[in-house]
Scaffold this motif. Structure first.
Motif, PDB file in Angstrom:
ATOM      1  N   ASN A   9    -104.638  10.666 -26.642  1.00 24.84           N
ATOM      2  CA  ASN A   9    -105.785  10.813 -27.534  1.00 24.84           C
ATOM      3  C   ASN A   9    -105.953   9.628 -28.469  1.00 24.84           C
ATOM      4  O   ASN A   9    -107.006   9.472 -29.082  1.00 24.84           O
ATOM      5  CB  ASN A   9    -105.682  12.117 -28.314  1.00 24.84           C
ATOM      6  CG  ASN A   9    -106.065  13.299 -27.450  1.00 24.84           C
ATOM      7  OD1 ASN A   9    -107.221  13.452 -27.086  1.00 24.84           O
ATOM      8  ND2 ASN A   9    -105.084  14.101 -27.067  1.00 24.84           N
ATOM      9  N   VAL A  46    -105.025  13.163 -21.106  1.00 22.79           N
ATOM     10  CA  VAL A  46    -105.284  14.328 -21.954  1.00 22.79           C
ATOM     11  C   VAL A  46    -106.500  14.054 -22.840  1.00 22.79           C
ATOM     12  O   VAL A  46    -106.815  14.821 -23.732  1.00 22.79           O
ATOM     13  CB  VAL A  46    -104.057  14.724 -22.814  1.00 22.79           C
ATOM     14  CG1 VAL A  46    -102.898  15.157 -21.928  1.00 22.79           C
ATOM     15  CG2 VAL A  46    -103.623  13.581 -23.736  1.00 22.79           C
ATOM     16  N   TYR A  82     -97.188  28.625 -18.325  1.00 23.91           N
ATOM     17  CA  TYR A  82     -98.539  28.993 -18.754  1.00 23.91           C
ATOM     18  C   TYR A  82     -99.171  29.962 -17.745  1.00 23.91           C
ATOM     19  O   TYR A  82     -99.034  29.790 -16.538  1.00 23.91           O
ATOM     20  CB  TYR A  82     -99.426  27.745 -18.871  1.00 23.91           C
ATOM     21  CG  TYR A  82     -99.450  27.091 -20.248  1.00 23.91           C
ATOM     22  CD1 TYR A  82     -98.333  27.092 -21.083  1.00 23.91           C
ATOM     23  CD2 TYR A  82    -100.619  26.464 -20.704  1.00 23.91           C
ATOM     24  CE1 TYR A  82     -98.375  26.486 -22.330  1.00 23.91           C
ATOM     25  CE2 TYR A  82    -100.661  25.855 -21.958  1.00 23.91           C
ATOM     26  CZ  TYR A  82     -99.543  25.868 -22.767  1.00 23.91           C
ATOM     27  OH  TYR A  82     -99.593  25.267 -23.996  1.00 23.91           O
ATOM     28  N   LYS A  87    -103.835  24.389 -17.738  1.00 22.70           N
ATOM     29  CA  LYS A  87    -104.187  24.195 -19.157  1.00 22.70           C
ATOM     30  C   LYS A  87    -103.067  23.513 -19.942  1.00 22.70           C
ATOM     31  O   LYS A  87    -103.274  23.045 -21.062  1.00 22.70           O
ATOM     32  CB  LYS A  87    -104.504  25.553 -19.817  1.00 22.70           C
ATOM     33  CG  LYS A  87    -105.723  26.253 -19.239  1.00 22.70           C
ATOM     34  CD  LYS A  87    -106.988  25.770 -19.920  1.00 22.70           C
ATOM     35  CE  LYS A  87    -108.256  26.232 -19.214  1.00 22.70           C
ATOM     36  NZ  LYS A  87    -108.630  27.610 -19.532  1.00 22.70           N
ATOM     37  N   LEU A  88    -101.863  23.483 -19.391  1.00 23.26           N
ATOM     38  CA  LEU A  88    -100.761  22.785 -20.057  1.00 23.26           C
ATOM     39  C   LEU A  88    -101.049  21.285 -19.989  1.00 23.26           C
ATOM     40  O   LEU A  88    -101.367  20.760 -18.919  1.00 23.26           O
ATOM     41  CB  LEU A  88     -99.438  23.090 -19.330  1.00 23.26           C
ATOM     42  CG  LEU A  88     -98.203  22.369 -19.867  1.00 23.26           C
ATOM     43  CD1 LEU A  88     -97.701  23.015 -21.159  1.00 23.26           C
ATOM     44  CD2 LEU A  88     -97.085  22.370 -18.818  1.00 23.26           C
ATOM     45  N   GLY A  89    -100.958  20.584 -21.120  1.00 19.35           N
ATOM     46  CA  GLY A  89    -101.227  19.142 -21.139  1.00 19.35           C
ATOM     47  C   GLY A  89    -100.396  18.431 -20.073  1.00 19.35           C
ATOM     48  O   GLY A  89     -99.192  18.673 -19.968  1.00 19.35           O
ATOM     49  N   ASP A  91     -99.387  15.471 -19.914  1.00 18.41           N
ATOM     50  CA  ASP A  91     -98.306  14.647 -20.475  1.00 18.41           C
ATOM     51  C   ASP A  91     -97.048  15.497 -20.693  1.00 18.41           C
ATOM     52  O   ASP A  91     -95.922  15.058 -20.430  1.00 18.41           O
ATOM     53  CB  ASP A  91     -98.738  13.925 -21.769  1.00 18.41           C
ATOM     54  CG  ASP A  91     -99.421  14.823 -22.795  1.00 18.41           C
ATOM     55  OD1 ASP A  91     -99.659  16.029 -22.517  1.00 18.41           O
ATOM     56  OD2 ASP A  91     -99.727  14.325 -23.893  1.00 18.41           O
ATOM     57  N   ARG A  92     -97.232  16.741 -21.106  1.00 17.12           N
ATOM     58  CA  ARG A  92     -96.093  17.655 -21.293  1.00 17.12           C
ATOM     59  C   ARG A  92     -95.468  17.986 -19.943  1.00 17.12           C
ATOM     60  O   ARG A  92     -94.240  18.021 -19.796  1.00 17.12           O
ATOM     61  CB  ARG A  92     -96.571  18.944 -21.990  1.00 17.12           C
ATOM     62  CG  ARG A  92     -97.155  18.698 -23.376  1.00 17.12           C
ATOM     63  CD  ARG A  92     -97.830  19.941 -23.947  1.00 17.12           C
ATOM     64  NE  ARG A  92     -96.883  21.059 -24.115  1.00 17.12           N
ATOM     65  CZ  ARG A  92     -97.251  22.299 -24.451  1.00 17.12           C
ATOM     66  NH1 ARG A  92     -98.533  22.569 -24.649  1.00 17.12           N
ATOM     67  NH2 ARG A  92     -96.345  23.231 -24.592  1.00 17.12           N
ATOM     68  N   ALA A 116    -100.212  14.192 -31.263  1.00 17.94           N
ATOM     69  CA  ALA A 116     -99.628  15.495 -31.596  1.00 17.94           C
ATOM     70  C   ALA A 116     -98.155  15.423 -31.225  1.00 17.94           C
ATOM     71  O   ALA A 116     -97.766  14.605 -30.391  1.00 17.94           O
ATOM     72  CB  ALA A 116    -100.322  16.599 -30.809  1.00 17.94           C
ATOM     73  N   THR A 118     -95.329  17.487 -29.382  1.00 20.26           N
ATOM     74  CA  THR A 118     -95.134  18.686 -28.569  1.00 20.26           C
ATOM     75  C   THR A 118     -93.654  18.905 -28.338  1.00 20.26           C
ATOM     76  O   THR A 118     -92.884  17.956 -28.186  1.00 20.26           O
ATOM     77  CB  THR A 118     -95.858  18.575 -27.214  1.00 20.26           C
ATOM     78  OG1 THR A 118     -95.451  17.377 -26.557  1.00 20.26           O
ATOM     79  CG2 THR A 118     -97.362  18.561 -27.398  1.00 20.26           C
ATOM     80  N   ILE A 133     -97.159  23.003 -30.220  1.00 20.25           N
ATOM     81  CA  ILE A 133     -97.999  21.826 -30.470  1.00 20.25           C
ATOM     82  C   ILE A 133     -98.136  21.688 -31.989  1.00 20.25           C
ATOM     83  O   ILE A 133     -98.590  22.626 -32.657  1.00 20.25           O
ATOM     84  CB  ILE A 133     -99.405  21.976 -29.844  1.00 20.25           C
ATOM     85  CG1 ILE A 133     -99.304  22.185 -28.320  1.00 20.25           C
ATOM     86  CG2 ILE A 133    -100.267  20.751 -30.176  1.00 20.25           C
ATOM     87  CD1 ILE A 133    -100.637  22.564 -27.659  1.00 20.25           C
TER      88      ILE A 133
HETATM   89  C1  PAU Z   1    -101.076  18.586 -26.994  1.00 17.05           C
HETATM   90  C2  PAU Z   1    -101.525  17.262 -26.432  1.00 17.05           C
HETATM   91  C3  PAU Z   1    -102.736  16.746 -27.205  1.00 17.05           C
HETATM   92  C4  PAU Z   1    -100.384  16.262 -26.604  1.00 17.05           C
HETATM   93  O1  PAU Z   1    -100.744  15.015 -26.125  1.00 17.05           O
HETATM   94  C5  PAU Z   1    -101.841  17.383 -24.906  1.00 17.05           C
HETATM   95  O2  PAU Z   1    -100.703  17.772 -24.210  1.00 17.05           O
HETATM   96  C6  PAU Z   1    -102.971  18.355 -24.635  1.00 17.05           C
HETATM   97  O3  PAU Z   1    -104.114  18.043 -24.825  1.00 17.05           O
HETATM   98  N1  PAU Z   1    -102.611  19.583 -24.146  1.00 17.05           N
HETATM   99  C7  PAU Z   1    -103.556  20.590 -23.751  1.00 17.05           C
HETATM  100  C8  PAU Z   1    -103.246  21.917 -24.363  1.00 17.05           C
HETATM  101  C9  PAU Z   1    -101.854  22.471 -24.055  1.00 17.05           C
HETATM  102  O4  PAU Z   1    -100.938  21.735 -23.670  1.00 17.05           O
HETATM  103  O5  PAU Z   1    -101.681  23.691 -24.204  1.00 17.05           O
END
Ligand code: PAU
Ligand code: ATP
Ligand code: K
Length: 231
Positions: A9, A46, A82, A87-89, A91-92, A116, A118, A133
């Motif tokens: 972001n 993301v 999830y 819906k899980l980012g 990057d995570r 953010a 995480t 988050i």
């Molecule tokens: C939480 C961030 C912004 C961290 O970059 C990203 O992983 C994201 O947009 N996640 C989507 C929502 C989620 O992970 O539940």
């Protein structure tokens, strides 16, 4: 050779992956590689979808194959917790894939301290237990400054954590304490064998978390992305 992109972001980071090794690209705009040498561009984003289109045009890589990675229900030994896995980012998701590869059969807290922060929990079998988050260090400070009349920040970043006696240091120290406190609470309530930390604020946070078993891995998301090459 593959071009890996981690579109966050705040920033867009890039790396090249060839023969099993990763090389960070310092400046994507001035990157000197021949498009014909790139097998595919593997993207984790993301950010808003439009940003990807803009980047495609800007990099003049429209003739190369682009593969956008999405979070899945299960892959590479990780099971997403999830109920709507996509819906899980991403990057995570990728950070967990890389953490599992680095520390197989360990319970791990995977922390990405970027825009953010995480925190994600993995059990030794690779099942995602869920995560948190938290607003990132820079975002927290901006939020306070933009919602108050008289809290102003300074250009210099010098958090002290001790009780502060000027506005900027009080703000910086308070926000740092909020992030460190969240990580300590995460650890206290749901401890794991290891913590893997990545993201722009990793070094700063780790310097205040001496007592925790932290491994810093700056390229964590890229290691996760590299697993999607050749698919
Ligand atoms: C939480 C961030 C912004 C961290 O970059 C990203 O992983 C994201 O947009 N996640 C989507 C929502 C989620 O992970 O539940
Ligand atoms: N050159 C820089 N630009 C932006 N943030 C930086 C920089 N150097 C360090 N930081 C710190 O890194 C944090 C952002 O971390 P990081 O670079 O991992 O994420 P990002 O790419 O900015 O965003 P995202 O989380 O969306 O990927 C900020 O809170 C800031 O304190
Ligand atoms: K990030």
């Amino acid at each position: 050779m593959y071009l890996l992109l981690d579109i966050g972001n705040t920033r867009c980071k890039a790396a090249l992956y060839e023969n099993g090794s990763l090389r960070l690209v310092q400046d994507l705009a001035t990157m000197d590689i021949n498009p014909t040498d790139i097998e595919a561009v593997i993207v984790a984003s993301v950010a808003a979808d439009e940003q990807l289109q803009v980047l495609k045009q800007k990099l003049k890589l429209t003739d190369v194959r682009w593969i956008q990675v999405q979070s899945e229900a299960a892959a590479f030994g990780i099971r997403n917790s999830y109920s709507e896995p996509e819906k899980l980012g991403v990057d995570r998701w990728l950070a967990m894939i890389a953490a599992k590869q680095q520390l197989p059969n360990h319970s791990i807290m995977v922390i990405d301290a970027g825009t953010a922060v995480t925190i994600d929990w993995l059990d030794p079998q690779g099942s995602h237990q869920g995560g948190w988050i938290i607003p990132g260090l820079a975002m927290q400070q901006r939020a306070v400054v933009s919602n108050t009349a008289k809290v102003l920040n300074a250009n210099e970043f010098k958090p002290v954590l001790a009780p502060a006696n000027n506005t900027a240091t009080a703000l910086q120290s308070g926000c740092l304490a909020a992030v460190i406190g969240a990580i300590q609470l995460a650890w206290q309530n749901h401890p794991t064998q290891q913590i893997i930390l990545t993201g722009g604020d990793s070094l700063l946070l780790a310097s205040h978390l001496d007592s925790l078993p932290i491994i810093i891995e700056p390229l964590l998301v890229f290691h996760g992305l590299s697993r999607y090459c050749r698919l």
